[in-house]
Write an enzyme that holds these catalytic residues in place. Sequence first.
Site, PDB file in Angstrom:
ATOM      1  N   GLU A  68      -0.063 -23.685  -5.850  1.00 42.08           N
ATOM      2  CA  GLU A  68       0.569 -22.800  -6.526  1.00 42.08           C
ATOM      3  C   GLU A  68       1.759 -22.431  -5.722  1.00 42.08           C
ATOM      4  OE1 GLU A  68      -1.380 -18.746  -6.308  1.00 42.08           O
ATOM      5  OE2 GLU A  68      -2.355 -19.995  -7.304  1.00 42.08           O
ATOM      6  N   GLU A 113      -6.994 -29.490 -26.884  1.00 37.60           N
ATOM      7  CA  GLU A 113      -7.613 -29.075 -28.151  1.00 37.60           C
ATOM      8  C   GLU A 113      -6.803 -29.380 -29.397  1.00 37.60           C
ATOM      9  OE1 GLU A 113     -10.744 -28.571 -28.741  1.00 37.60           O
ATOM     10  OE2 GLU A 113     -11.557 -27.604 -26.789  1.00 37.60           O
TER      11      GLU A 113
END
Length: 314
Positions: free
Chosen positions: A126, A95
């Site tokens: 992960e 963004e």
Amino acid sequence: MSNTKNNNNQPLKERGHLLTEQVNPNSQNLDQMNSLELVDLFNTEDQQTLAAIAQSRTQLAETIDRTAQALSRGGRLFYVGAGTSGRLAVLDAAECPPTFCTPPELVQGIIAGGAGALVRSSENLEDRFEDGAEAIAHRHITDLDVVIGITAGGTTPYVHGAVQAARQRGATTALIACVPAEQVSIEADIDIRLLVGPEILAGSTRLKAGTATKMALNIISTGVMVKLGKVYGNRMVDVAVTNTKLHDRALRMLQDLTDLNREDAGYLLERSGRKVKLALLMHWTGVDQEAGEHLLAEHHGNLRLAVEKVQDEK
């Protein structure tokens, strides 16, 4: 035994004690609630995200200040996460260019599993501490950079591997977690705890933990860009004018901040190369496009300082 490891790369035998894994007593009859009861419960529980942000205000402010200082010296900001945390990391980074006209390399999101993990589950990745460290090495992170690890439960090996590697390279580090320090220790320069309590759906950290994390990232990235002069007042004067909506926003900003009508604001915007900040500088000081660009560069893009410089010289 779980393969999960802590920040010392040692196995964790049990995760049930973590705040993010506990059962919320307010939602034990979740499957028996009607839709209105569900909405009301979410609304009540989500109030804890605001309290969590308030309790971390000092750490968030320190993160803004240290990140802005680093970026002003030529550094970069990296978010690192896995699963939901990684997706939020990538979202906030993505963004920044359209909102603040920043180069894409200035703020980057790193997610375990890469771009493919944005649209399909890759949570098994992960657990690879060494992959997190490799992600840092691959991006040639240095002591000029800032690395913010994001792990709701505080234990994600990929994130700890990245933060540890970043620390070894001299980077400024922060780590965002939603568990208290006595449950999971964190080795980072800034320790941000967003304690939102157990989730309505036990262990589903895309809920309150994810919401609080998104709020924290909004605050950090916006605060940093304000410090870097990407904002004038509360206006996105560095917005990239790339579509009809943003062109209209740019024109409205120019009209609101000047005495120009829409037609003249459009003419000014085009003369500035569709750069709102430059257009305002040109209008307020009378400089041409080239001189305005030099002034902004001299003041590291800070419109207010550039305007004051011209006014002081008159």
